[in-house]
Design an enzyme around this catalytic site. Structure first.
Site, short mmCIF file in Angstrom:
data_model
loop_
_atom_site.label_atom_id
_atom_site.label_comp_id
_atom_site.label_asym_id
_atom_site.label_seq_id
_atom_site.Cartn_x
_atom_site.Cartn_y
_atom_site.Cartn_z
N ARG A 36 -1.40 9.56 9.13
CA ARG A 36 -1.43 8.12 9.40
C ARG A 36 -0.94 7.33 8.20
O ARG A 36 -1.35 7.58 7.07
CB ARG A 36 -2.88 7.71 9.70
CG ARG A 36 -3.07 6.23 9.86
CD ARG A 36 -4.55 5.90 9.92
NE ARG A 36 -5.19 6.11 8.64
CZ ARG A 36 -5.95 5.21 8.02
NH1 ARG A 36 -6.15 4.03 8.54
NH2 ARG A 36 -6.52 5.49 6.87
N HIS A 86 -9.67 11.17 2.47
CA HIS A 86 -9.47 10.16 1.43
C HIS A 86 -9.88 10.76 0.09
O HIS A 86 -10.91 11.42 -0.01
CB HIS A 86 -10.33 8.92 1.74
CG HIS A 86 -9.90 7.72 0.98
ND1 HIS A 86 -10.13 7.57 -0.36
CD2 HIS A 86 -9.21 6.62 1.36
CE1 HIS A 86 -9.62 6.42 -0.77
NE2 HIS A 86 -9.05 5.83 0.27
N GLU A 136 0.84 -1.20 0.00
CA GLU A 136 0.00 0.00 0.00
C GLU A 136 0.87 1.24 0.00
O GLU A 136 2.04 1.17 0.41
CB GLU A 136 -0.88 0.02 1.25
CG GLU A 136 -2.30 -0.42 0.99
CD GLU A 136 -3.19 -0.33 2.22
OE1 GLU A 136 -2.79 0.30 3.21
OE2 GLU A 136 -4.28 -0.90 2.17
N HIS A 188 -11.76 10.94 6.59
CA HIS A 188 -11.62 9.49 6.66
C HIS A 188 -11.16 9.00 8.02
O HIS A 188 -11.68 8.04 8.57
CB HIS A 188 -10.61 9.09 5.58
CG HIS A 188 -10.40 7.62 5.46
ND1 HIS A 188 -11.43 6.72 5.41
CD2 HIS A 188 -9.25 6.89 5.37
CE1 HIS A 188 -10.93 5.50 5.31
NE2 HIS A 188 -9.62 5.57 5.30
N ARG A 200 -1.93 10.15 -0.75
CA ARG A 200 -3.34 10.39 -0.46
C ARG A 200 -3.67 11.88 -0.25
O ARG A 200 -4.62 12.40 -0.82
CB ARG A 200 -3.65 9.61 0.81
CG ARG A 200 -5.08 9.40 1.10
CD ARG A 200 -5.20 8.60 2.37
NE ARG A 200 -5.36 7.19 2.10
CZ ARG A 200 -5.72 6.30 3.02
NH1 ARG A 200 -5.93 6.67 4.25
NH2 ARG A 200 -5.88 5.03 2.70
#
Ligand code: FAD
Length: 467
Positions: free
Chosen positions: A340, A209, A102, A305, A251
């Site tokens: 994060r 997000h 990811e 998100h 992101r």
């Protein structure tokens, strides 16, 4: 008795851990199937690949956290990840054999169970808890009972409960934004803890997000890794205009790109026509599209998100208020810093929850306050704003792109209107965002677009009169 509030990954893991250690435990939850856990799609970050290690995982986490992580906390979680991964399997949970890659992770380390890992994990933990005779009751936390710096119980909409210890596992506050990836996460636990005198931290850091449908369904990042493209209603593939990595940019960069298109009045779509074997590799996405009669061009928005801010704790979950633990997204351990790393949050909830029985009797050392800015906040419990106004205001002023004057305007609206959880947590987040005159991690200020290391510190907020 120990009362756990919340039945997501953190709350259920804690209940299981405490029940296995033979504590008398009761779970109170607004809704058994509520919160983010049952809809978490990706997976859990675990450094168990052959070329991986907790140190490499820690390095990636610190990089994402942009200078604000608590290094000790990061190392604790990445080492505990391995233990929890095997512990879960011993308990009977089955992960898929393949580890996924990811964004932000330098190794394949995302453990999945189908493409609805959160739901599978939630179901598993819930059934284990029921088998252990844990009482799970649907009720809503209204406030905490505290006196002389110690928590003594909870007040719910169905009555009061005396408790030796309370474990808050109520999740974050992303649902206090107009567009959000989950419903019902309104920061109620965080607000109750703050009102009772516990410190909260990092409230300005909200992760957005980039690719979410208007009804809140998350079009997973993995789709972009497999060839999905961002296009606007003029047919332009715009991501490259914002970053040379295009759809594979981080992101937060893509969230700002999608939001900027939205401000320009452009509609944005995710084009899935080049994604191979969509049905086979992304069955949950395919099912969503089929049920709504959608093709391979899906209208998307950016959405709140994950909220990094929460009740300040150490890795044991101890808050600044004796007998009050906070775990999972409701807590702020310093693991995430200013941003994060994807898939570290189910991990945080699991580790804190499953380990809690080891710490429940420990001396109360509480979290470290040193090196942070401690700020006292005056609370006026006059009527709060209605939820729709808060969602709209947060989206406009506290959203993806922030600016000083606009934050000030919103702070003035929220000032003295702290009578409900979503108004209070939004006030605390806006206050912190206004003070952070820099851009760092998930916090972006158009009037201060650069990172400024004089702000390399965490803002810790406490209710005036409580210290
Ligand atoms: P939640 O799971 O949010 O649970 C909160 C609980 O508190 C709920 O049971 C709720 O009913 C209860 N509650 C709330 N308020 C009250 C109240 N006043 N009184 C009583 N009970 C209350 N993270 C990852 O690591 N990997 C992923 O792949 C991933 N995908 C995600 C996908 C989506 C769509 C979303 C929204 C999030 C995703 N995340 C992911 C983030 C992750 O799911 C959450 O951070 C994590 O599940 C939080 O767990 P939690 O137990 O702390 O809180």
């Amino acid at each position: 008795m120990i009362v756990v509030i919340g039945s997501g990954v953190a709350g259920l893991s804690a209940a299981l851990s405490l029940a296995r250690a033979r504590y008398d435990v009761k779970v109170i939850t607004k809704s058994v199937t509520g919160g983010s856990t049952p809809i978490a799609k990706g997976g859990i970050a675990v450094p168990v690949g052959r070329d991986d290690s907790p140190e490499i995982h820690a390095h990636d986490t610190l990089k994402a956290g942009a200078g604000l992580c608590d290094e000790g906390a990061v190392r604790y979680f990445t080492h505990q990840a391995v233990k929890v991964y095997y512990q879960l399997q011993e308990m009977g949970f089955k992960f898929d054999p393949e580890l996924w890659l990811e964004g932000g992770h330098s190794r394949r380390r995302i453990a999945h169970r189908t493409d609805e890992t959160g739901a599978q994990l939630h179901r598993f933990l819930y059934h284990r808890a029921v088998e252990m005779d844990v009482r799970i009751v649907e009720a809503q936390l209204i406030s905490l009972k505290a006196s002389n710096g110690k928590v003594r119980g909870v007040v719910t909409d169905k009555g009061e409960i005396e408790a030796e210890k309370v474990v808050l596992a109520t999740g974050g506050y992303n649902s206090a934004f107009k567009f959000a990836t989950s419903k019902g996460n309104l920061g109620e636990g965080i607000a109750s803890a703050f009102l009772a005198g516990a410190a909260v931290a990092d409230m300005e850091f909200v992760q957005f997000h980039p690719t979410v449908t208007e009804d809140g369904f998350l079009m997973t990042e993995a789709l972009r890794g497999e060839g999905a493209k961002l296009i606007n209603d003029k047919g332009e593939r715009f991501a490259f205009a914002y970053d040379q990595r295009g759809e594979l940019a981080p992101r937060d960069v893509l969230a700002r790109a999608v939001y900027t298109e939205y401000l320009k009045g452009n509609e944005v779509f995710l084009d899935l026509s080049d994604v191979r074997e969509l049905d086979k590799r992304f069955p949950v996405v395919s099912d969503y599209l089929r049920k709504r009669g959608l093709g391979t061009r899906v209208k998307i928005v950016t959405a709140a998100h994950f909220t990094i801010g929460g009740v300040l704790t150490n890795v044991k979950g101890q808050t600044t208020l004796e007998n009050l633990f906070a775990i999972g997204e409701a807590a702020n351990t310093g693991l995430h810093g200013a941003n994060r790393l994807a898939s570290n949050s189910l991990l945080e909830g699991m580790v804190m929850g499953l380990n809690i029985s080891d710490f429940i009797e420990d001396d109360w050392t509480g979290p470290k306050l040193k090196g942070n800015d401690l700020i006292e906040i005056e609370v006026k419990q006059a009527e709060g704003l209605d939820l729709d106004s808060v969602k709209e205001g947060n989206w406009r002023h506290l959203g993806v792109i922030r600016e000083g004057k606009s934050l000030e305007e919103w702070l003035n609206v929220l000032k003295d209107r702290h009578g409900n959880a979503w108004s209070l947590v939004s006030y605390l987040a806006t206050y912190s965002a206004l003070m952070r005159r820099e851009s760092r991690g998930s916090h972006y200020r158009s009037d201060y677009p650069q990172q400024d290391d004089s702000f390399r510190k965490r803002f810790v907020l406490v209710r005036k009169g409580s210290v």
